[in-house]
Design a protein around this motif. Structure first.
Motif, PDB file in Angstrom:
ATOM      1  N   GLN A   1      13.617 -12.756  37.445  1.00  0.00           N
ATOM      2  CA  GLN A   1      12.216 -12.822  37.042  1.00  0.00           C
ATOM      3  C   GLN A   1      11.568 -11.485  37.348  1.00  0.00           C
ATOM      4  OE1 GLN A   1      10.451 -15.529  35.641  1.00  0.00           O
ATOM      5  NE2 GLN A   1       8.844 -13.994  35.369  1.00  0.00           N
ATOM      6  N   MET A   2      11.005 -10.865  36.326  1.00  0.00           N
ATOM      7  CA  MET A   2      10.367  -9.557  36.491  1.00  0.00           C
ATOM      8  C   MET A   2       8.892  -9.674  36.154  1.00  0.00           C
ATOM      9  SD  MET A   2      13.213  -6.987  34.894  1.00  0.00           S
ATOM     10  CE  MET A   2      13.026  -7.592  33.225  1.00  0.00           C
ATOM     11  N   SER A   3       8.056  -9.017  36.907  1.00  0.00           N
ATOM     12  CA  SER A   3       6.625  -9.061  36.662  1.00  0.00           C
ATOM     13  C   SER A   3       6.035  -7.663  36.800  1.00  0.00           C
ATOM     14  CB  SER A   3       5.950 -10.024  37.633  1.00  0.00           C
ATOM     15  OG  SER A   3       6.155  -9.602  38.964  1.00  0.00           O
ATOM     16  N   SER A   4       4.767  -7.543  36.417  1.00  0.00           N
ATOM     17  CA  SER A   4       4.064  -6.252  36.473  1.00  0.00           C
ATOM     18  C   SER A   4       4.897  -5.150  35.820  1.00  0.00           C
ATOM     19  CB  SER A   4       3.734  -5.887  37.929  1.00  0.00           C
ATOM     20  OG  SER A   4       2.954  -6.888  38.538  1.00  0.00           O
ATOM     21  N   LEU A   5       5.429  -5.460  34.662  1.00  0.00           N
ATOM     22  CA  LEU A   5       6.334  -4.520  34.010  1.00  0.00           C
ATOM     23  C   LEU A   5       5.605  -3.268  33.543  1.00  0.00           C
ATOM     24  CD1 LEU A   5       8.516  -7.099  32.110  1.00  0.00           C
ATOM     25  CD2 LEU A   5       9.333  -5.469  33.818  1.00  0.00           C
ATOM     26  N   LYS A   6       6.340  -2.159  33.608  1.00  0.00           N
ATOM     27  CA  LYS A   6       5.795  -0.859  33.247  1.00  0.00           C
ATOM     28  C   LYS A   6       6.661  -0.258  32.139  1.00  0.00           C
ATOM     29  CE  LYS A   6       5.009  -0.227  38.212  1.00  0.00           C
ATOM     30  NZ  LYS A   6       5.342   0.610  39.393  1.00  0.00           N
ATOM     31  N   PRO A   7       6.126   0.679  31.392  1.00  0.00           N
ATOM     32  CA  PRO A   7       6.944   1.315  30.353  1.00  0.00           C
ATOM     33  C   PRO A   7       8.241   1.907  30.911  1.00  0.00           C
ATOM     34  CG  PRO A   7       4.640   1.834  30.010  1.00  0.00           C
ATOM     35  CD  PRO A   7       4.723   1.100  31.324  1.00  0.00           C
ATOM     36  N   GLU A   8       8.215   2.382  32.128  1.00  0.00           N
ATOM     37  CA  GLU A   8       9.430   2.961  32.714  1.00  0.00           C
ATOM     38  C   GLU A   8      10.476   1.910  33.074  1.00  0.00           C
ATOM     39  OE1 GLU A   8       6.254   3.543  33.621  1.00  0.00           O
ATOM     40  OE2 GLU A   8       6.060   3.719  35.821  1.00  0.00           O
ATOM     41  N   ASP A   9      10.136   0.631  32.930  1.00  0.00           N
ATOM     42  CA  ASP A   9      11.127  -0.423  33.108  1.00  0.00           C
ATOM     43  C   ASP A   9      11.958  -0.642  31.838  1.00  0.00           C
ATOM     44  OD1 ASP A   9       8.671  -2.190  35.019  1.00  0.00           O
ATOM     45  OD2 ASP A   9      10.440  -1.138  35.803  1.00  0.00           O
ATOM     46  N   THR A  10      11.602   0.049  30.784  1.00  0.00           N
ATOM     47  CA  THR A  10      12.358  -0.057  29.539  1.00  0.00           C
ATOM     48  C   THR A  10      13.792   0.403  29.755  1.00  0.00           C
ATOM     49  OG1 THR A  10      10.402   0.223  28.151  1.00  0.00           O
ATOM     50  CG2 THR A  10      12.545   0.795  27.174  1.00  0.00           C
ATOM     51  N   ALA A  11      14.736  -0.470  29.427  1.00  0.00           N
ATOM     52  CA  ALA A  11      16.146  -0.170  29.668  1.00  0.00           C
ATOM     53  C   ALA A  11      16.993  -1.312  29.119  1.00  0.00           C
ATOM     54  CB  ALA A  11      16.415  -0.009  31.171  1.00  0.00           C
TER      55      ALA A  11
ATOM     56  N   SER B   1      20.822 -12.615  28.697  1.00  0.00           N
ATOM     57  CA  SER B   1      19.878 -12.882  27.622  1.00  0.00           C
ATOM     58  C   SER B   1      18.454 -12.853  28.180  1.00  0.00           C
ATOM     59  CB  SER B   1      20.166 -14.235  26.980  1.00  0.00           C
ATOM     60  OG  SER B   1      19.995 -15.277  27.921  1.00  0.00           O
ATOM     61  N   GLY B   2      17.498 -12.904  27.261  1.00  0.00           N
ATOM     62  CA  GLY B   2      16.104 -12.972  27.679  1.00  0.00           C
ATOM     63  C   GLY B   2      15.329 -11.685  27.502  1.00  0.00           C
ATOM     64  N   GLY B   3      16.009 -10.638  27.083  1.00  0.00           N
ATOM     65  CA  GLY B   3      15.312  -9.380  26.866  1.00  0.00           C
ATOM     66  C   GLY B   3      14.399  -9.449  25.652  1.00  0.00           C
ATOM     67  N   GLY B   4      13.576  -8.437  25.511  1.00  0.00           N
ATOM     68  CA  GLY B   4      12.673  -8.387  24.380  1.00  0.00           C
ATOM     69  C   GLY B   4      11.581  -7.370  24.605  1.00  0.00           C
ATOM     70  N   LEU B   5      10.568  -7.465  23.773  1.00  0.00           N
ATOM     71  CA  LEU B   5       9.420  -6.568  23.855  1.00  0.00           C
ATOM     72  C   LEU B   5       8.312  -7.248  24.653  1.00  0.00           C
ATOM     73  CD1 LEU B   5       7.856  -4.012  22.944  1.00  0.00           C
ATOM     74  CD2 LEU B   5       7.206  -5.300  20.885  1.00  0.00           C
ATOM     75  N   VAL B   6       7.794  -6.550  25.640  1.00  0.00           N
ATOM     76  CA  VAL B   6       6.726  -7.103  26.468  1.00  0.00           C
ATOM     77  C   VAL B   6       5.697  -6.013  26.715  1.00  0.00           C
ATOM     78  CG1 VAL B   6       7.970  -6.573  28.608  1.00  0.00           C
ATOM     79  CG2 VAL B   6       6.235  -8.376  28.606  1.00  0.00           C
ATOM     80  N   GLN B   7       4.459  -6.403  26.829  1.00  0.00           N
ATOM     81  CA  GLN B   7       3.393  -5.432  27.071  1.00  0.00           C
ATOM     82  C   GLN B   7       3.364  -5.015  28.537  1.00  0.00           C
ATOM     83  OE1 GLN B   7      -0.307  -7.104  25.664  1.00  0.00           O
ATOM     84  NE2 GLN B   7       0.129  -6.483  23.553  1.00  0.00           N
ATOM     85  N   PRO B   8       2.869  -3.829  28.811  1.00  0.00           N
ATOM     86  CA  PRO B   8       2.726  -3.397  30.217  1.00  0.00           C
ATOM     87  C   PRO B   8       1.918  -4.420  31.008  1.00  0.00           C
ATOM     88  CG  PRO B   8       2.370  -1.551  28.741  1.00  0.00           C
ATOM     89  CD  PRO B   8       2.490  -2.766  27.867  1.00  0.00           C
ATOM     90  N   GLY B   9       2.383  -4.678  32.200  1.00  0.00           N
ATOM     91  CA  GLY B   9       1.739  -5.686  33.038  1.00  0.00           C
ATOM     92  C   GLY B   9       2.285  -7.084  32.832  1.00  0.00           C
ATOM     93  N   GLY B  10       3.112  -7.246  31.822  1.00  0.00           N
ATOM     94  CA  GLY B  10       3.652  -8.559  31.508  1.00  0.00           C
ATOM     95  C   GLY B  10       4.852  -8.926  32.355  1.00  0.00           C
ATOM     96  N   SER B  11       5.378 -10.096  32.058  1.00  0.00           N
ATOM     97  CA  SER B  11       6.519 -10.630  32.801  1.00  0.00           C
ATOM     98  C   SER B  11       7.636 -10.998  31.836  1.00  0.00           C
ATOM     99  CB  SER B  11       6.105 -11.875  33.592  1.00  0.00           C
ATOM    100  OG  SER B  11       5.092 -11.570  34.520  1.00  0.00           O
ATOM    101  N   LEU B  12       8.832 -11.067  32.392  1.00  0.00           N
ATOM    102  CA  LEU B  12       9.999 -11.430  31.593  1.00  0.00           C
ATOM    103  C   LEU B  12      11.029 -12.057  32.514  1.00  0.00           C
ATOM    104  CD1 LEU B  12      10.500 -10.990  28.535  1.00  0.00           C
ATOM    105  CD2 LEU B  12      11.878  -8.998  29.153  1.00  0.00           C
ATOM    106  N   ARG B  13      11.750 -13.016  31.988  1.00  0.00           N
ATOM    107  CA  ARG B  13      12.798 -13.661  32.768  1.00  0.00           C
ATOM    108  C   ARG B  13      14.122 -13.477  32.050  1.00  0.00           C
ATOM    109  NH1 ARG B  13      12.610 -17.559  36.750  1.00  0.00           N
ATOM    110  NH2 ARG B  13      14.455 -18.892  36.977  1.00  0.00           N
TER     111      ARG B  13
END
Length: 125
Positions: A80-90, A6-18
């Protein structure tokens, strides 16, 4: 036996997600855990592998941007993911492998014992 990511979602480039992965039906004490992802039209990719909080592997492409944490008492592994990029979409999956069989090489082949259902991560502005 079940893994629930769980924890996925929409995040802006440069953002973080856990992301979190909770396991049911077995104890993390006896298992290695891997996180994988698969983008549309691409092969599944292993992005972290851990046997303990002191022993984690990340491919070069993910180093510095992801950190995995195990809480064996809660049967939970977090990514924990940070500095997310569009290519991290998956779609991101967690998976577990018994220490009787687990190895980094097996992880790199995707040879895990149990898989979760996946959680979608979309990086977009």
């Amino acid at each position: 036996v079940q893994l629930q990511a769980s924890g996925g979602g929409l995040v802006q480039p440069g953002g973080s997600l856990r992301l979190s992965c909770v396991v049911f039906g077995f104890t993390l004490d006896d298992y290695a855990v891997g996180w994988f992802r698969q983008a549309p039209g691409k092969e599944r990719e292993g992005i972290s592998y851990t046997t303990s909080n002191e022993n984690a592997y990340y491919p070069d492409s993910m180093k510095g941007r992801v950190t995995v944490t195990r809480d064996n008492a809660k049967n939970t592994v977090s990514l924990q993911m940070s500095s997310l990029k569009p290519e991290d979409t998956a779609v991101y999956y967690c998976a577990a492998a018994s220490f009787r069989r687990a190895s980094l090489q097996r992880f790199q082949r995707g040879a895990m014992d149990y898989w979760g259902q996946g959680t979608q991560v979309t990086v977009s502005s």
